[in-house]
Write a protein that holds these residues in place. Sequence first.
Motif, PDB file in Angstrom:
ATOM      1  N   SER B 203       8.560 -23.369   0.469  1.00 42.17           N
ATOM      2  CA  SER B 203       8.474 -22.225   1.362  1.00 42.17           C
ATOM      3  C   SER B 203       9.804 -21.488   1.372  1.00 42.17           C
ATOM      4  O   SER B 203      10.824 -22.015   0.995  1.00 42.17           O
ATOM      5  CB  SER B 203       8.123 -22.680   2.763  1.00 42.17           C
ATOM      6  OG  SER B 203       9.277 -23.185   3.379  1.00 42.17           O
ATOM      7  N   CYS B 204       9.723 -20.293   1.863  1.00 41.76           N
ATOM      8  CA  CYS B 204      10.793 -19.299   1.765  1.00 41.76           C
ATOM      9  C   CYS B 204      12.209 -19.824   1.923  1.00 41.76           C
ATOM     10  O   CYS B 204      12.999 -19.792   0.999  1.00 41.76           O
ATOM     11  CB  CYS B 204      10.509 -18.217   2.785  1.00 41.76           C
ATOM     12  SG  CYS B 204      11.929 -17.352   3.368  1.00 41.76           S
ATOM     13  N   SER B 337       7.023  -2.569   0.451  1.00 41.34           N
ATOM     14  CA  SER B 337       5.812  -2.055   1.077  1.00 41.34           C
ATOM     15  C   SER B 337       4.715  -3.083   0.903  1.00 41.34           C
ATOM     16  O   SER B 337       4.891  -4.083   0.247  1.00 41.34           O
ATOM     17  CB  SER B 337       5.423  -0.744   0.419  1.00 41.34           C
ATOM     18  OG  SER B 337       5.054  -1.011  -0.910  1.00 41.34           O
ATOM     19  N   GLY B 338       3.569  -2.807   1.470  1.00 40.81           N
ATOM     20  CA  GLY B 338       2.471  -3.742   1.315  1.00 40.81           C
ATOM     21  C   GLY B 338       2.535  -4.897   2.290  1.00 40.81           C
ATOM     22  O   GLY B 338       1.925  -5.928   2.055  1.00 40.81           O
ATOM     23  N   ILE B 339       3.258  -4.726   3.385  1.00 44.10           N
ATOM     24  CA  ILE B 339       3.434  -5.839   4.300  1.00 44.10           C
ATOM     25  C   ILE B 339       2.135  -6.195   5.001  1.00 44.10           C
ATOM     26  O   ILE B 339       1.847  -7.382   5.248  1.00 44.10           O
ATOM     27  CB  ILE B 339       4.561  -5.500   5.320  1.00 44.10           C
ATOM     28  CG1 ILE B 339       4.856  -6.698   6.175  1.00 44.10           C
ATOM     29  CG2 ILE B 339       4.194  -4.338   6.193  1.00 44.10           C
ATOM     30  CD1 ILE B 339       5.612  -7.751   5.447  1.00 44.10           C
ATOM     31  N   HIS B 340       1.298  -5.205   5.262  1.00 44.97           N
ATOM     32  CA  HIS B 340       0.029  -5.520   5.929  1.00 44.97           C
ATOM     33  C   HIS B 340      -0.875  -6.310   5.014  1.00 44.97           C
ATOM     34  O   HIS B 340      -1.454  -7.329   5.406  1.00 44.97           O
ATOM     35  CB  HIS B 340      -0.691  -4.230   6.343  1.00 44.97           C
ATOM     36  CG  HIS B 340       0.030  -3.460   7.388  1.00 44.97           C
ATOM     37  ND1 HIS B 340       0.896  -2.432   7.108  1.00 44.97           N
ATOM     38  CD2 HIS B 340       0.022  -3.575   8.731  1.00 44.97           C
ATOM     39  CE1 HIS B 340       1.379  -1.947   8.221  1.00 44.97           C
ATOM     40  NE2 HIS B 340       0.872  -2.615   9.223  1.00 44.97           N
ATOM     41  N   ALA B 341      -0.971  -5.827   3.773  1.00 46.05           N
ATOM     42  CA  ALA B 341      -1.845  -6.506   2.817  1.00 46.05           C
ATOM     43  C   ALA B 341      -1.362  -7.930   2.565  1.00 46.05           C
ATOM     44  O   ALA B 341      -2.146  -8.874   2.556  1.00 46.05           O
ATOM     45  CB  ALA B 341      -1.898  -5.726   1.509  1.00 46.05           C
ATOM     46  N   ILE B 342      -0.068  -8.078   2.390  1.00 47.69           N
ATOM     47  CA  ILE B 342       0.463  -9.411   2.109  1.00 47.69           C
ATOM     48  C   ILE B 342       0.254 -10.332   3.300  1.00 47.69           C
ATOM     49  O   ILE B 342      -0.108 -11.497   3.148  1.00 47.69           O
ATOM     50  CB  ILE B 342       1.954  -9.323   1.740  1.00 47.69           C
ATOM     51  CG1 ILE B 342       2.107  -8.670   0.375  1.00 47.69           C
ATOM     52  CG2 ILE B 342       2.598 -10.695   1.718  1.00 47.69           C
ATOM     53  CD1 ILE B 342       3.521  -8.502  -0.046  1.00 47.69           C
ATOM     54  N   VAL B 344      -2.131 -10.221   5.468  1.00 52.27           N
ATOM     55  CA  VAL B 344      -3.535 -10.598   5.589  1.00 52.27           C
ATOM     56  C   VAL B 344      -3.953 -11.542   4.468  1.00 52.27           C
ATOM     57  O   VAL B 344      -4.683 -12.503   4.691  1.00 52.27           O
ATOM     58  CB  VAL B 344      -4.411  -9.341   5.608  1.00 52.27           C
ATOM     59  CG1 VAL B 344      -5.857  -9.680   5.376  1.00 52.27           C
ATOM     60  CG2 VAL B 344      -4.268  -8.629   6.924  1.00 52.27           C
ATOM     61  N   PHE B 345      -3.470 -11.310   3.270  1.00 51.74           N
ATOM     62  CA  PHE B 345      -3.965 -12.123   2.150  1.00 51.74           C
ATOM     63  C   PHE B 345      -3.252 -13.445   2.004  1.00 51.74           C
ATOM     64  O   PHE B 345      -3.809 -14.400   1.500  1.00 51.74           O
ATOM     65  CB  PHE B 345      -3.823 -11.341   0.840  1.00 51.74           C
ATOM     66  CG  PHE B 345      -4.722 -10.152   0.740  1.00 51.74           C
ATOM     67  CD1 PHE B 345      -4.266  -8.979   0.169  1.00 51.74           C
ATOM     68  CD2 PHE B 345      -6.016 -10.184   1.217  1.00 51.74           C
ATOM     69  CE1 PHE B 345      -5.093  -7.875   0.076  1.00 51.74           C
ATOM     70  CE2 PHE B 345      -6.837  -9.083   1.132  1.00 51.74           C
ATOM     71  CZ  PHE B 345      -6.373  -7.926   0.555  1.00 51.74           C
ATOM     72  N   CYS B 346      -1.975 -13.506   2.365  1.00 49.54           N
ATOM     73  CA  CYS B 346      -1.181 -14.682   1.997  1.00 49.54           C
ATOM     74  C   CYS B 346      -0.752 -15.531   3.171  1.00 49.54           C
ATOM     75  O   CYS B 346      -0.028 -16.492   2.978  1.00 49.54           O
ATOM     76  CB  CYS B 346       0.088 -14.268   1.254  1.00 49.54           C
ATOM     77  SG  CYS B 346      -0.217 -13.176  -0.088  1.00 49.54           S
ATOM     78  N   PRO B 603       8.501 -11.710   4.135  1.00 48.50           N
ATOM     79  CA  PRO B 603       8.460 -12.555   2.940  1.00 48.50           C
ATOM     80  C   PRO B 603       9.144 -11.940   1.741  1.00 48.50           C
ATOM     81  O   PRO B 603       9.603 -12.656   0.865  1.00 48.50           O
ATOM     82  CB  PRO B 603       6.955 -12.705   2.690  1.00 48.50           C
ATOM     83  CG  PRO B 603       6.335 -11.553   3.362  1.00 48.50           C
ATOM     84  CD  PRO B 603       7.179 -11.219   4.535  1.00 48.50           C
ATOM     85  N   TRP B 604       9.255 -10.627   1.723  1.00 47.81           N
ATOM     86  CA  TRP B 604       9.859 -10.020   0.541  1.00 47.81           C
ATOM     87  C   TRP B 604      11.347 -10.290   0.490  1.00 47.81           C
ATOM     88  O   TRP B 604      11.969 -10.195  -0.549  1.00 47.81           O
ATOM     89  CB  TRP B 604       9.644  -8.511   0.558  1.00 47.81           C
ATOM     90  CG  TRP B 604      10.013  -7.901   1.863  1.00 47.81           C
ATOM     91  CD1 TRP B 604       9.165  -7.600   2.878  1.00 47.81           C
ATOM     92  CD2 TRP B 604      11.316  -7.545   2.323  1.00 47.81           C
ATOM     93  NE1 TRP B 604       9.851  -7.068   3.921  1.00 47.81           N
ATOM     94  CE2 TRP B 604      11.180  -7.027   3.619  1.00 47.81           C
ATOM     95  CE3 TRP B 604      12.589  -7.605   1.758  1.00 47.81           C
ATOM     96  CZ2 TRP B 604      12.243  -6.579   4.366  1.00 47.81           C
ATOM     97  CZ3 TRP B 604      13.661  -7.161   2.504  1.00 47.81           C
ATOM     98  CH2 TRP B 604      13.476  -6.666   3.797  1.00 47.81           C
TER      99      TRP B 604
END
Lengths: 231, 765
Positions: B203-204, B337-342, B344-346, B603-604
């Motif tokens: 993990s991170c 960018s893409g924080i919402h998608a990430i 929700v998916f991950c 996470p990025w």
Amino acid sequence: MGGSGSRLSKELLAEYQDLTFLTKQEILLSMYVVSAPHLVDNEQQARSGNEHTGTPIAERANGSPLSARAHRRFCELLPQEQQSVEASLRAQVSFERILSLPELKANPFKERICRVFSTSPTRDRLSFEDFLDLLSVFSDTATPDIKSHYAFRIFDFDDDGTLNREDLSQLVNCLTGESEDTRLSASEMKQLIDNILEESDIDRDGTINLSEFQHVISRSPDFASSFKIVL
Amino acid sequence: MDMAQPLPFVLDVPETPEDQGSQEPSPYDESEVHDSFHQLIQEQSRWAAQEGLELQQRARGATGSGQHTLSGSEGAHSTATLRILASMPSRTIGRSRGAIISQYYNRTVQLRRRSSRPLLGNLVRSARPSLRMYDLELDPRAQEEEEKQSLLVKELQSLAVAQRDHMLRGMPLSLAEKRSLREKSRTPRGKWRGQRGHGGVCSCCGWLRYACVLTLLAFNALLLLLLLAFIVGPQAAFPPALPGPVPVCTGLELLTGAGCFTHTVMYYGHYSNATLNQPCGGPLEGGRCSPRAGGLPYNMPLAYLFTVGVGFFITCISLVYSMAHSFGESYRVDSTSGIHAITVFCSWDCKVTQKRASRLQQDNIRTRLKELLAEWQLRQGPRSVCRRLRQAAALGLVWLLCLGTALGCAVAVHVFSEFMIQSPETAGQEAALLVLPLVVGLLNLGAPYLCRILAALEPHDSPVLEVYMAICRNLILKLAVLGTLCYHWLGRRVGVLQGQCWEDFVGQELYRFLVMDFVLTLLDTLFGELVWRIISEKKLKRRRKPEFDIARNVLELIYGQTLAWLGVLFSPLLPAVQIIKLLLVFYIKKTSLLANCQAPRRPWLASHMSTVFLTLLCFPAFLGAAVFLCYAVWQVKPSGICGPFRTLDTMYEAGRVWVRHLEAAGPRVSWLPWVHRYLVENTFFVFLVSALLLAVIYLNIQVVRGQRKVICLLKEQISNEGEDKIFLINKLHSIYERKEREERSRFRTSQAAVPPTLFTDERDA
């Protein structure tokens, strides 16, 4: 039965190790799950030296307490007549039994997982090899590529090959909880789905297809570690 | 059109609503459906010739101008359209065996022709291989699945066994299908098993610390190895005569580095300035005359200078290389960018098995989603000029305050160090030596917390910017403090300690700083984070544990490494101390992390951080240490009573003396002095090399910019194609609707008497 059974298992074991991401230990453990015999006590079986089931190899190869724990945890999933190795490989276990596993019990996507990995024509039963496929994709060493592929299929609730708005809203509801007070409000849901589509729908068709999904996943470093089931 | 035989697509397409739910389009019937699509195109081109205008108008009206949208929800489409939609290659790629096989066939081919940078001309190998394989215009008969499979099998046969197994393992097919592919592609040569790759990412935070600490450990170990082999080892084998009685070892040496550590291989002063193991010929200064039989003479000053130089050079090269490598890997367009998608998916961790933990996770995710939405909402708000001015003013004020803090710390360090020089009564006590490191350490600890509190005042617009600004401020603070200290050592202490061994003193100072930094980090980890967690839970009533502050921890690592690099010249065993410190700090931080903090919400950040870490390590840290080293070697007069350079004007002179020696030695080694005179001492060569380096860097930057541009253009192209697709779907929908209406009207009129001409008209058209 004992001798031929063990020879068959060794070749099969090697084949499974080549074609999946599982280690020998994990494959044998999953054999316990699918073809667990009527005996509950591991020690008793060792003492009786029972050669009639497919389990002796597991015991010889893996005398650690891990197998005993697995044995004690997993109740029998198969009726008694399907004990032999060949029969257990072809036996189909219904979903209820698989869903009763502790690893899957608390997962909100458990039905989807079972449905995606099932290869039976009616898609309501899992064979042992399907179960191995499942464990292989969720294992530690599986590539992120194959994990994202199956994650997409799991999230595609209506099985139409893309994630449209209904799929996404069902996904979010699974994540936040199904009860009324834990769901997001309708406006929040709409806003969230709009944002998701804005961020990941590159061709602007209102749905997320596999390539777009994999592109989004590739930006997240801990997808692989969260998409993991440890048996 | 053959009238006797019913059109195949009419058969396949259910025209009545009753058939709606009956058949899911089977993923294995690709060829059939593509055939139907082809027929449809043919028929439509005929109809379009007739009433092309009307259809176009309808389509345009339905979709509106500009942005095309799907007319109505998909549920309103006819089942015919739905069926065709479901068989689109972009939708079947996840399910269809044929598409997967084509995709992996392409990948296997690509594996054979490996290229490091993706060729722009090769873009036609998109992620939709099945579309490419079906050349609809030229080849109406689509490729059979068996053909595709045989192609794949042929490709697999040409791979090595290990690679083939690796490919097979990574294919998202069922076990039975993989087994059949393997059987077919098995060559009679052998069945030995290939090795497995090891994936698995922790993990991170654990991973991040692990990667950074591992890098630093590698650099230190490399340096230490060189130093041990070429300096410490030989000197330890030929110990020089000690100047006085050995002081007794109290426990304080571990903290101060003085006392019984002083005249050991640990510090510069212990090293002899003559050739070791010299056959007893001429007079020697220092060192005993006891040569070993068959031993080689070992010129200590030269070895010292060269080893330190080569060590730094190798560190520089490996640092630049790993920085470039990591930069290339982590550089993505818009990766924040893409924080919402990430999210929700991950974010669902499938490892949880307890119902309670699962419910907790659901709560966490829900909270996080709501926070993200709230943040996004805030950003979308209209920005008035007044508000922007206020934000800029707040930002400017906070920056001013932080810079002021940094300056204040530097001034404080300067004043305090001057005070330490001036006061003679503390010179005798050893414990007094620890005061300066303690003060500097406390400033380094406290000032970032102050800046963090001040940063709460400024507007939180972009989390990326927040983190980078925090890093910058912390960095400026540490640079200011270190700069003051370097001036203090090389500028003031050299002057004050004339007649004594100032290099030993500087080496000891750096040791003390390193140890004090470690002690304070320990205390901060054990108490600081714990205390902050208690405060945030009780006073601020936050439900979650405080976030792990990656920026601050990474900068602490860099600070420690800078100290180690600064001190290598004066204390060759300092990398060993640094290695021990790194290992201890890593384990303690890991424990504290699990207990007191939670993973950061972004996470990025982790993937960016390793690049940032290496860049910061290279530029301010290593560059500063290199400048310090160069100044010490070239400009400062070494002390006259200790060390390998005691008789020389500068340390660099040892090298120059040796080159003169070589010139006199004979014509056979004359290339070395020539190299020295024309390449090293001549500044033109240095300028040439720097210019070449800059040119290479510039070219690489331009290539990266070009690729970014191509990515943007490709994104535009994809969205244009998406519009095309929507247009076609709407057109399909209108066609089927019209067809349905016509069928219905035909059915109705057929119930009455129908003149046969109507039928023939339809069919002949």
